[in-house]
Motif scaffolding. Structure first.
Motif, short mmCIF file in Angstrom:
data_model
loop_
_atom_site.label_atom_id
_atom_site.label_comp_id
_atom_site.label_asym_id
_atom_site.label_seq_id
_atom_site.Cartn_x
_atom_site.Cartn_y
_atom_site.Cartn_z
N ILE A 222 0.85 -1.30 -0.13
CA ILE A 222 -0.19 0.10 -0.11
C ILE A 222 0.90 1.26 0.00
N THR A 231 -1.51 -5.44 -0.81
CA THR A 231 -2.85 -5.25 -1.43
C THR A 231 -3.10 -6.05 -2.48
N PRO A 345 -5.89 -1.28 2.06
CA PRO A 345 -6.71 -2.57 2.40
C PRO A 345 -7.46 -2.94 3.80
#
Ligand code: AMP
Ligand code: GLY
Length: 423
Positions: A222, A231, A345
């Motif tokens: 991320i 992610t 996420p």
């Protein structure tokens, strides 16, 4: 012919985009799709694992080809469902049989396949609840970091990489004895850590012949500098600049050919994509995973570089005539940058109005988590849009993607500004 694409992400929008450009594509359906696919195809509300609903949709709409985007329906046997049904058996289904899909559905199976067919991969052992203690002893023989993989599908979360031995032992126990990933971690693969650079290879096979598609590299974390939580993927670049002919030859001879020959030797029906995750250690390629579908966001950079008519290409895949096809690849680089909902996420909000899409001219906007509501496009997922650009040089393509993103806005919008930073 009428065609159905199963799935709802950027990958499926990219498939629909490419299929819709073919003069051979008559009516195009995407199930369940997103706002982007609704502009170029008919969205059908159904779950990708509801095979009866898919059957009804295929028959009612005289669909002749089904392209399966995500892994779940494949691992649950959608190919076998079609081949075992008199009304569906002649439909061209793009995806492997259930046995083929196990290469993604079970990490242990994938490792056994690689060992059996001499495909280079990290040394490993597999453990169950009954052999937790042996697992801990095996960890003692490895050096950190320790790699623990839940055997089954765990929505991309089933791999743990841990520096501390006692934490690794605790997590092994959590996975095996306390169902950390539910049934997916009833078995755990513990493997040697490979220190190198990652890239992905995509192969299209009809179970007999194969075509190696463009390479791609995705950026999974991320945060900037590839830090933070994993992610689904925050951006991708194709081709991967450091893959030269020597490395590509090694990959094809040591990995691609033995993989396809292994499928043939084991009489596994496979008409679809093989996504091979690799780590290159001192110029030598090792497989870290197989996926039995295209990657997301890799599809958003791989498909725009394929100049062939995608209906022709996929038909040849289903009819075992890939040997008669010549791949036509756009020599330009493609980049994509994922625009996501703040919080992803982990928890994030949905339903945020997206503005500026219509102002983007220099890039292709692939929708992922979007939906149409009262005539507007609003966010409907963590990964919202993938902004793809093409140019001679990947740096110029990236610049275009970022300039396009400057046009976009929605509440708590986030993206990584450093895709390609390591190249
Ligand atoms: P996977 O879910 O198999 O894609 O694994 C997730 C990530 O874990 C991969 O993208 C790699 O970055 C990392 N990984 C998996 N296996 C290994 C390994 N043996 N050595 C180093 N990193 C690994
Ligand atoms: N981008 C990684 C995947 O699709 O699994």
């Amino acid at each position: 012919m009428n065609i159905l694409v199963l799935g709802s992400g950027g990958r499926e929008h990219a498939f629909a985009y490419k299929l819709s450009q073919s003069p051979r594509c008559e009516k195009l359906f995407v199930a369940p799709g997103n706002a982007g696919t609704s502009f170029i195809a008919n969205n059908v509300k159904l779950s990708v694992t509801d095979f009866q609903a898919i059957k009804q949709c295929v028959l009612a709409n005289e669909i002749k080809m089904v392209v399966v985007g995500p892994e779940d329906p494949l691992v649950q046997g959608i190919y076998n469902f079609f081949k075992g049904d008199n009304a569906l058996k002649n439909i061209l289904l793009i995806g492997p049989s259930r046995r083929g899909a196990l290469l993604e559905g079970s990490k242990q199976r994938a490792k056994e396949f690689m060992m059996h067919h001499n495909i280079p991969t990290a040394a490993y052992m597999a453990f169950t609840k009954e052999s937790v203690e042996a697992g801990k002893q095996f960890l003692e023989t490895l050096s950190p970091p320790y790699v623990l993989k839940a055997d089954g599908l765990a929505a991309g979360k089933g791999v743990l990489i841990i520096n501390d031995i006692s934490e690794a032992k605790t997590e092994l126990e959590n996975m095996l004895s306390h169902s950390k990933f539910g049934a997916a971690s009833e078995k755990v693969v513990v493997e040697e850590f490979l220190d190198g650079i990652e890239l992905s290879i995509f192969v299209l096979t009809d179970g007999k012949n194969y075509k190696v598609l463009p390479t791609a590299k995705d950026y999974k974390r991320i945060g900037e500098g590839d830090k933070g939580l994993n992610t689904g993927g925050m951006g991708a670049i194709s081709p991967v600049p450091f893959v030269d002919e020597v490395l590509m030859n090694k990959i094809e001879e040591r990995i691609v050919k033995p993989t396809i020959n292994g499928l043939i030797a084991e009489e596994i029906e496979y008409n679809g994509f093989v996504f091979i995750g690799l780590i290159i250690v001192n110029s030598e390629p090792f497989v870290i995973e197989y996926n039995v579908r295209m990657g997301d966001p890799e599809t958003e950079v791989v498909l725009p570089r394929i100049d062939n008519d995608l209906v022709d290409l996929l038909e040849a895949t289903a009819k075992q005539t890939l040997d008669q096809v010549t791949l036509e690849i756009d020599p330009r680089s493609a980049t994509t940058v994922m625009v996501v909902s703040g919080g992803y996420p982990e928890a994030y909000e949905k339903g945020k109005k997206i503005s500026g899409i219509e102002r983007i001219g220099d890039s292709i906007v692939f929708h992922a988590g979007t939906i149409q509501k009262d005539g507007e496009v609003v966010t409907n997922g963590g990964r919202v849009l993938a902004i793809t650009s093409l140019d001679k040089d990947f740096r110029i393509a990236l610049k275009k993607s970022y300039q396009s993103i400057d046009e976009l806005s929605f509440a708590k919008m986030y993206y990584r500004t450093d895709i390609g930073f390591d190249l």
